[in-house]
Design an enzyme around this catalytic site. Structure first.
Site, mmCIF file in Angstrom:
data_model
loop_
_atom_site.group_PDB
_atom_site.id
_atom_site.type_symbol
_atom_site.label_atom_id
_atom_site.label_comp_id
_atom_site.label_asym_id
_atom_site.label_seq_id
_atom_site.Cartn_x
_atom_site.Cartn_y
_atom_site.Cartn_z
ATOM 1 N N GLU A 275 1.094 -8.991 1.615
ATOM 2 C CA GLU A 275 1.394 -9.391 0.341
ATOM 3 C C GLU A 275 2.625 -10.033 0.265
ATOM 4 O O GLU A 275 2.840 -10.987 -0.617
ATOM 5 C CB GLU A 275 1.388 -7.945 -0.606
ATOM 6 N N HIS A 276 3.703 -9.547 0.780
ATOM 7 C CA HIS A 276 4.987 -10.282 1.039
ATOM 8 C C HIS A 276 4.907 -11.670 1.606
ATOM 9 O O HIS A 276 5.487 -12.692 1.005
ATOM 10 C CB HIS A 276 6.080 -9.548 1.794
ATOM 11 N N GLU B 185 12.130 -1.355 2.339
ATOM 12 C CA GLU B 185 11.937 -0.625 1.063
ATOM 13 C C GLU B 185 11.176 0.622 1.363
ATOM 14 O O GLU B 185 11.361 1.607 0.535
ATOM 15 C CB GLU B 185 10.878 -1.650 0.617
ATOM 16 N N HIS C 61 0.615 -4.205 2.624
ATOM 17 C CA HIS C 61 1.779 -4.389 1.935
ATOM 18 C C HIS C 61 2.869 -5.790 2.747
ATOM 19 O O HIS C 61 3.305 -6.549 1.940
ATOM 20 C CB HIS C 61 2.539 -3.218 2.003
#
Length: 971
Positions: A76-77, A174, A73
């Site tokens: 991905e950022h 998040e 994750h």
């Protein structure tokens, strides 16, 4: 928009550069062709050639994390934060306003990561293709990017090492917010419970307590291993020249790599020898109704197309509607209020899963729910499944195969996700798109005898690989989690030397310096204002009057489907019915009608339609924000051969709905459970509505329809003794609707447009004029709603001008400029929130600021107030041009045959004609920086603002310095 001449489609065995065409398959249901290719490096490519000008691309990498640090994750950022060819801090966000894309995003699943986009502009497609390829394969992976979006230590005052130390990071914040959501906790527990020995036991998004264990070196190593052509699945769609696309990928990517081998295979999960129970908690205070129990099973491989289809159909048969034989006993038991999250068949894993259960539970219900699920399944096997239910489900699959719709999600990307499932796990991607052989086999077997009952017996009742998953709220968990975070910080920082503290200060200041640096985004490709089409979509249709009704008939290539919308403009609505309207819309399609109870009606809807819905809305004129009208809209779709059946269903729902106390109680409890669960996930939307209600009459009504006020109203009805009074109001709403003014829109092929609609139009016999609600706003000042969330959702709203006012286009451009040039940097990059933005509802005249999963409150409102000062910084023609480009996309929404006609017909009826819209666009293209400053000074002033937030704490202890005092209520 440019067009191109495409080369002829290749044949199996052809070589296109270093690609070999492995298969070419016709897709008659979507009038397309699937071409499967493999590169010499091992990369796979699927191209769907289809006469669609919305072009799509995606590159997907199997990513199999071995822990819960969130490496996939966070990567991905970070890959989207600068690449070799585009070394700007955030090329992904920088491209959004330089493009006319219809979709841009990236997402991390349990075992893959994908980067998709779509656009209707060919030049834009190749611009975005270059950015996406360079970002994914050649990212800079800056250490500062890892600190910003992953995790970092930071002192409360970044340059003062004597202030408290805290953990910060966009993904970290998040996931703190995500893991406060019962649905997210349930999903993570689901994978871990059913597949405890596989990658699914890990939190691919990242568990907040584990994210700090991820190192920068670990991130880089994960990228080097996984983001390689040998591990890549490429996808393209639409009217594209495939050889040109392949040459672009070869030149930009493939030519720069050597072969590499990576084992990302996922083994089978060893079967359990006996059923298990798993208990998990989430931070929640609703101990009376906040629990869930789900009984879940592991099934066979999702790459088996026959089994996959059969479990999908069986899932729909058992759970697909209120009359379904597993849904009905669960709901009517009264143990819970709604089906548990994730109920049904799931093919999100290499081996499939089936789940069924209830939510809205108090503690201690696990054994009761488990017994109810198992006993009901056993009874279904014993008594058999009604063949009509199976036929109705197969009917739904026929509709889903035929329908081509961009509603909700671009169709080209819907196709990508359908084929990705089997493709990534080594199956045949064609089976994700074509089901004829499997459907024919299923129908043949059904003709021979029972099919689904033995599946239930073998796959569920006799299957020991079963878990009873129990999710319970823990009122003390939030406090314990905060304490655990403090202890984690203390443990990780134990033994820090002065040098370590100085390093943290230095890294914080370096990150701040990088965030403040102006980068040359001109290295990125861009469109220009000349690429914006000056016109808007004109869809031909005919109109006719039928008594009090107006009918629009729209010829569209719908593939044999018929779509019907009945929008009723209401007469004057009594004050006590305003809050009843959204409950009416929710209940009317889930209750009985015309002598049929809700079970019989649900079966009828399933048998002859592709679904029906009802909604309430508030609209106005382009030139007057106070000239409002209320509408109730009934919508449905069906195969053309069932057009009369669709008309009959909608007629009965409109003219003869029947509500019972028992059913209404079930529905309201379901509705309440759904709304309460959505607050932690969509707190920004609730905060925006609550802020808009303070400044806008339309916002006030929308808050009563779908905001926290609606939630409070629903809670009062459920917890009080108001059902009888509500039943009386629902019947009054029914009568009120029949005195309204109907506008019907029929969308179908030319051959099917003659459908008789008089059974519906003949029911409207009243003569009452269309009503205009008295303008009202919520006038009690700033509003705060406290709920179970460790992060905040902040909003501010301003009433501005109607659509035809000369300042409206400038306000729309302003929202886009502030979002991309100011709020992204201040709220996300510097503040650590997952999101922050500005929006302008041109038709409603409301300008809003908001933040999403935000660790701050006061700082964020200071950022909102700093917007005008930001406009006096060094902004120029580029920033304004990009904001205009971005704003123009909202004036050209992506449509498809099912939506194009209704948007045009109802837009014209409301006064938003093509001429009005094109005049708006012409003014938009001429907006200047001075216009942006002027409209800010005129309309976005403090005295015109409404403020609202959703958070886990009372904000008043910290917002006094802003001069804001919030009225605080608990959700």
């Amino acid at each position: 928009m440019t067009t191109q001449t495409r080369t002829a489609l290749p044949a199996a065995g052809d070589r296109l550069g270093r690609y070999t065409v492995e298969r070419v398959e016709s897709l008659p249901e979507m009038q397309g062709t699937l071409i499967l290719l493999r590169h010499d490096l091992g990369a796979r490519h699927a191209h769907v050639s289809r006469e669609d000008d919305n072009l799509a691309f995606g590159v997907t990498f199997p990513t199999v994390p071995r822990d819960s640090t969130g490496v996939a994750h966070i990567l991905e950022h970070v890959v989207l934060m600068g690449s070799q060819k585009y070394p700007v801090p955030d090329p992904f966000f920088a491209m959004i306003p330089r493009s006319l894309n219809t979709f841009m995003n990236a997402m991390t699943a349990s075992d893959w990561t994908t980067y998709p986009f779509s656009t209707r502009n060919e030049k834009d497609f190749y611009n975005l293709l270059g950015v996406y390829l360079d970002a994914t394969f050649f990212p800079l992976l800056r250490y500062e990017s890892f600190l910003q979006d992953g995790h970092r230590f930071e002192f409360e005052t970044p340059d003062d090492p004597t202030t408290p130390l805290k953990l910060q990071g966009v993904v970290y914040n998040e996931m703190k917010g995500a893991m406060a959501s019962p649905g997210a906790v349930m999903w993570r527990a689901f994978g871990k419970a059913l597949y405890p020995d596989l990658t699914y036991a890990n939190n691919s998004g990242g568990s907040p307590e584990d994210i700090p264990n991820l190192t920068y070196e670990g991130l880089r190593a994960f990228h080097a291993a996984h983001y390689h052509p040998s591990n890549a699945f490429f996808y393209t769609y639409g009217k594209l020249d495939l050889p040109r696309v392949l040459i672009e990928i070869e030149t930009q990517v493939m030519s720069k790599f050597s072969p590499q081998t990576l084992d990302v295979s996922i083994p089978d999960q060893p079967n359990f020898t006996e059923p298990r129970r798993v208990d998990v908690t989430y931070p929640g205070t609703d101990v009376e109704r906040g629990g869930q129990v789900s009984v879940i099973w592991k099934l066979g491989h999702t790459t088996d197309p026959d089994a996959n289809l059969r479990w999908s159909v069986l899932s729909d048969v058992l759970l697909g509607n209120p009359a379904a034989p597993l849904t009905r006993p669960l709901i009517e038991s009264g143990i819970g209020s709604a089906l548990a999250d994730l109920s049904g068949y799931r093919d999100n894993f290499r081996e499939g899963a089936f789940a069924a259960g209830l939510k809205g539970l108090s503690a201690g219900k696990a054994a009761e729910v488990q017994a109810l699920v198992l006993d009901t399944l056993a009874a279904i096997v014993r008594d058999g499944i009604d063949p009509e239910l199976i036929e109705s489900s197969l009917h739904q699959f026929e509709i889903s195969q035929r329908e081509v719709s961009n509603s909700g999600y671009p169709y080209g990307l819907q196709v990508m996700f359908r084929l990705l499932g089997p493709w990534l796990y080594g199956g045949d991607p064609v089976t994700g798109l074509r089901l004829e052989a499997e459907l024919e086999s299923l129908r043949t077997d059904l003709a021979q005898g029972r099919v689904f009952e033995p599946m239930i017996q073998r796959g569920l009742l006799d299957n020991p690989h079963r878990v009873t998953l129990v999710l319970a709220p823990d009122p003390d968990l939030a406090a314990r989690t905060e304490q655990a975070e403090r202890e984690l910080v203390a443990r990780l920082s134990e033994g820090f030397t002065d040098e370590d503290r100085a390093r943290i200060v230095r890294e914080s200041l370096q990150l701040q310096s990088l965030q403040e640096q102006e980068s040359d985004v001109n290295v990125l490709p861009t469109l220009t204002l000349e690429d914006v089409p000056p016109t808007v979509l004109r869809v031909p249709y005919t109109t006719e009057e039928a008594g009090r009704a107006l009918i629009g008939r729209v010829p569209q290539p719908t593939g044999g489907l018929t779509y019907l919308d009945v929008q009723v403009r209401l007469p004057e609505v009594p004050g006590d019915l305003l809050d009843t309207l959204p409950l009416y819309a929710y209940a009317v399609t889930r209750s009985g009608a015309a002598g049929q109870d809700y079970l019989a009606l649900a079966r009828r809807i399933e048998a002859v339609t592709g679904g029906v819905s009802a909604s309430v809305g508030v609209g106005g004129r382009p030139d007057d924000l106070d000239a409002l009208r209320l509408t109730v809209t009934f919508s449905g779709k069906a195969l053309a051969r069932n057009g009369e059946g669709l008309v009959g269903v909608l007629r009965d729902l409109i003219a003869a709905p029947e509500f019972t106390r028992e059913r209404l109680e079930q529905l309201l409890k379901q509705r309440l459970a759904g709304l309460k669960a959505s607050v932690v996930n969509a707190g920004n939307a609730y905060a925006e509505r609550l802020a808009a209600a303070q400044v806008s009459p339309a916002g006030f009504i929308e808050e009563h329809f779908s905001g926290l006020t609606a939630l409070e109203n629903l809670k009062r009805i459920v917890e009080g003794d108001e059902l009888d009074a509500l039943l009386e109001r629902l019947n009054r709403v029914r009568d009120l609707i029949l005195t309204g003014q109907p506008r019907l829109c029929l969308t179908a092929t030319q051959a099917d447009l003659g459908l008789d609609l008089t059974p519906i139009t003949g029911e409207f016999t009243g003569e009452a004029p269309v009503g205009t609600p008295a303008p009202r706003t919520l006038s009690t000042g700033p509003q705060a709603r406290v709920t179970d969330s460790p992060v905040a959702f902040n909003a501010a709203a301003f009433r501005t001008v109607p659509y035809t006012h000369p300042d409206s286009p400038a306000l729309l451009v302003l929202s886009r400029l502030l979002r991309s040039e100011y709020l992204l940097k201040e709220i996300r990059e510097k503040g650590g929130a997952y999101g922050g933005g500005a929006a302008f509802d041109a038709r409603g005249g409301v300008f809003s600021f908001s933040s999403y999963r935000d660790p701050h409150i006061t700082r964020t409102y200071e950022v909102f107030r700093g917007a005008r000062q930001f406009l006096d910084t060094e902004l120029g023609e580029r920033e304004v041009t990009e904001a205009i480009l971005s704003a123009s996309k909202t004036l050209d929404p992506l449509t498809s045959p099912d939506t194009a006609g209704r948007l045009r017909f109802y837009g014209d009826q409301a006064g938003f004609t093509p001429e009005v819209q094109e005049a708006y666009k012409a003014r938009l293209l001429k907006v200047t920086l001075e216009d942006l400053k002027r409209v800010t000074d005129t309309w976005l002033t403090p005295e015109r603002a409404g403020y609202a937030l959703v958070a886990g704490r009372d904000p008043n202890a910290e917002t006094g310095a802003l001069g804001l005092h919030f009225e605080v209520q608990t959700v």
